[in-house]
Design an enzyme around this catalytic site. Structure first.
Site, PDB file in Angstrom:
ATOM      1  N   ASP A 179     136.338  34.670   6.073  1.00 61.03           N
ATOM      2  CA  ASP A 179     135.889  33.616   6.973  1.00 61.03           C
ATOM      3  C   ASP A 179     136.946  32.512   6.984  1.00 61.03           C
ATOM      4  OD1 ASP A 179     133.006  32.472   8.178  1.00 61.03           O
ATOM      5  OD2 ASP A 179     134.322  30.895   7.401  1.00 61.03           O
TER       6      ASP A 179
ATOM      7  N   ASP B 233     135.536  33.672  12.745  1.00 59.47           N
ATOM      8  CA  ASP B 233     136.063  32.354  13.092  1.00 59.47           C
ATOM      9  C   ASP B 233     137.524  32.191  12.671  1.00 59.47           C
ATOM     10  OD1 ASP B 233     135.284  32.441  10.449  1.00 59.47           O
ATOM     11  OD2 ASP B 233     134.026  30.661  10.516  1.00 59.47           O
TER      12      ASP B 233
ATOM     13  N   HIS C 264     136.716  29.459   6.722  1.00 59.64           N
ATOM     14  CA  HIS C 264     136.436  28.379   5.778  1.00 59.64           C
ATOM     15  C   HIS C 264     136.262  28.929   4.362  1.00 59.64           C
ATOM     16  CE1 HIS C 264     134.706  26.950   9.723  1.00 59.64           C
ATOM     17  NE2 HIS C 264     135.626  26.042   9.462  1.00 59.64           N
TER      18      HIS C 264
ATOM     19  N   HIS D 242     128.597  29.212   2.239  1.00 54.27           N
ATOM     20  CA  HIS D 242     128.756  27.816   1.809  1.00 54.27           C
ATOM     21  C   HIS D 242     127.583  27.329   0.961  1.00 54.27           C
ATOM     22  CE1 HIS D 242     132.279  27.497   4.235  1.00 54.27           C
ATOM     23  NE2 HIS D 242     131.637  27.542   5.384  1.00 54.27           N
TER      24      HIS D 242
END
Length: 392
Positions: A199, A291, A201, A163
Site C-alpha cells: 500500500d 493507491d 502508506h 493502519h
C-alpha cells in the site's frame, strides 16, 4: 461465456497459469458495501457552500464493486473460486486489539449518529457491521489456508485495516484485518509469518501490533510521507526497526515519490527477497493497496499494471520457496475507481504466474526514472546490513 446475470465474461487469451491447477480462493461479503463514508472535499467530510459538485470519500463502495466485478467477469474469472465471508466475533478481535478500544467502537456504533473517529475516518451507521465483516472475512481466508483447503486466498475487504493499531483507529481503518489473520496463524501453531505491505502508506498498525515479536517479519514499501498526526505517530522511516525481541523484524522501505515499476521491482529484489530468504517464513501475507498506482488520488508512486504484475510474481516465487506456496492476500487502499480494479487483476495475474498479461493497460505508458530510487534502495540496504542483526 455468460454469467448467471446474463453479462458476458471476457474471453481470456489462450493462456494458463504456470501451474495448471492454480487458482485463487476469494473471500467476500456484500455487507461490506454498507460502510458509507459520505461525500465532501476529498476525505474531510467538509461540504463548503462554494462548491457545486462534491465528491465521494475516496474509500467508497464503488472502488470495491469494481474489484468484485473484474474478478467475476474479467479474464481471470475462470481461475477464481468465491467464498462467503462472515462477521468476526468480538472475542476474536481481542487477539490483536485491546478490550478498551473495541468497547469504544461498540459504544460509538450503538449511538447510531455517526462519529469522526480520527481525521478522514468516519464510523457511520453500518460501518461497524462492515468492519466486523472485513475482519471475519480475512480470518476465514486465513483459516482456509491453515485447514489445508487451499494455498492462495484473497480477502477482498473494506473498510481497510493496516493502519488500525491495537489501541486506536487510523487512516480509514478500524480493525486490523491482516494483523488479526497473522495472529490466528501464530495461535494455530505457526512460528514465522512474513507480511509484505505494498500500500502507498506505511502499514503502521500491523507493524505496531508485532513490533516486539520476532515471529513476524513486517516489511512495508511506501511513499516517504512521515507521520500525519496523533492517530499515525509512526514515521515509517528505516530506523523504526522494532523493539525488544522484535528488533530488526520491522523493515520500512520509504521510497521516493514516483519510484515506478522498475523502482519497486528493484526494492523487492534487493531488500525484500533477501530479508525473506533469511527469515524463512512458514506463511506469506501480501497486503495490497492499489493507491501506489500512477493515477491514484491518494498516492504518488506511479506503479502501472506491469509493476503490480511483477510484484505478484516475486511474492509468489517467495511463497513457493519458503511457505509451500501458502499466501494470503489482503485488500487495503486503492482509490481510482477504475484503475485500482485493473491493477488488482494484474497483481493476481502475477501471483498465478501467467506467461503474458491477460488484460492490456487501459492507461498504458507512464514515464519513470528509477535512478533516484536505486540510490535510496542501496542506502537502505547498507543501513539494514549495519543495524539489523539477522541480515548482517
Amino acid at each position: 461465456m455468460a454469467t448467471s446475470s446474463g453479462r458476458a465474461i471476457l474471453s481470456p487469451p489462450d493462456l494458463q497459469p504456470a501451474a495448471k491447477d492454480d487458482g485463487i480462493d476469494v473471500f467476500w461479503h456484500e455487507g461490506m458495501l454498507k460502510h458509507n463514508t459520505g461525500r465532501g472535499v476529498f476525505d474531510t467530510g467538509m461540504e463548503p457552500d462554494f462548491l457545486d459538485v462534491l465528491e465521494n470519500h475516496p474509500e467508497n463502495s464503488d472502488r470495491v464493486k469494481n474489484m468484485v466485478s473484474i474478478l467475476k467477469r474479467g479474464p481471470i474469472a475462470l481461475f477464481v473460486s468465491w467464498h462467503q465471508g462472515r462477521a468476526a466475533l468480538i472475542s476474536e478481535l481481542l487477539s490483536f486489539h485491546t478490550q478498551e478500544y473495541i468497547d469504544e467502537l461498540v459504544e460509538a456504533d450503538k449511538k447510531g449518529q455517526g462519529k469522526i473517529i480520527c481525521p478522514g475516518t468516519f464510523l457511520n451507521p453500518g460501518s461497524w457491521d462492515a468492519a466486523l465483516l472485513a475482519a471475519g472475512t480475512t480470518l476465514s481466508a486465513m483459516k482456509h489456508i491453515l485447514d489445508g483447503h487451499g494455498k492462495i486466498t484473497y480477502a477482498l475487504v473494506r473498510p481497510p485495516g493496516h493502519h488500525a493499531q491495537p489501541t486506536q483507529a487510523d487512516g480509514y481503518c478500524f480493525l486490523n484485518n491482516a494483523g488479526l489473520a497473522v495472529q490466528l496463524a501464530l495461535d494455530s501453531g505457526l512460528n514465522k509469518v512474513a507480511v509484505i505491505d505494498i500500500d502507498v502508506h506505511y502499514g503502521n498498525g500491523t507493524a505496531e501490533g508485532f513490533y516486539r515479536s520476532n515471529r513476524v517479519l513486517t516489511i512495508s514499501l511506501h511513499m516517504n510521507h512521515g507521520s500525519w498526526g496523533p492517530s499515525h505517530p509512526q514515521n515509517g522511516t528505516v530506523d523504526e526497526l522494532g523493539e525488544d525481541e522484535g528488533f530488526g523484524y520491522n523493515l520500512n522501505i520509504p521510497l521516493p515519490n514516483g519510484s515506478g515499476d522498475r523502482g519497486y521491482a528493484h526494492a523487492m529484489t534487493k531488500l525484500v527477497v533477501p530479508a525473506v530468504e533469511e527469515f524463512r517464513p512458514e506463511l506469506m501475507v501480501l497486503v495490497v493497496g492499489q493507491d501506489s498506482s500512477a493515477f491514484d488520488p491518494n498516492g504518488r508512486q506511479c506503479l502501472t499494471m506491469e509493476g503490480y504484475r511483477k510484484i505478484g510474481q516475486i511474492v509468489r516465487e517467495m511463497a513457493d520457496k519458503h511457505s509451500n506456496g501458502c499466501l494470503l492476500i489482503v485488500q487495503e487502499g486503492g482509490y481510482h475507481v477504475t484503475y485500482s480494479a485493473y491493477c488488482l487483476h494484474a497483481t493476481l495475474e502475477g501471483v498465478l504466474n501467467f506467461p503474458a498479461p491477460l488484460l492490456p493497460d487501459p492507461i498504458a505508458y507512464y514515464p519513470e526514472d528509477d535512478a533516484f530510487t536505486a540510490v535510496v534502495v542501496e542506502s537502505i540496504k547498507k543501513y539494514h546490513k549495519q543495524f539489523v542483526p539477522f541480515l548482517k
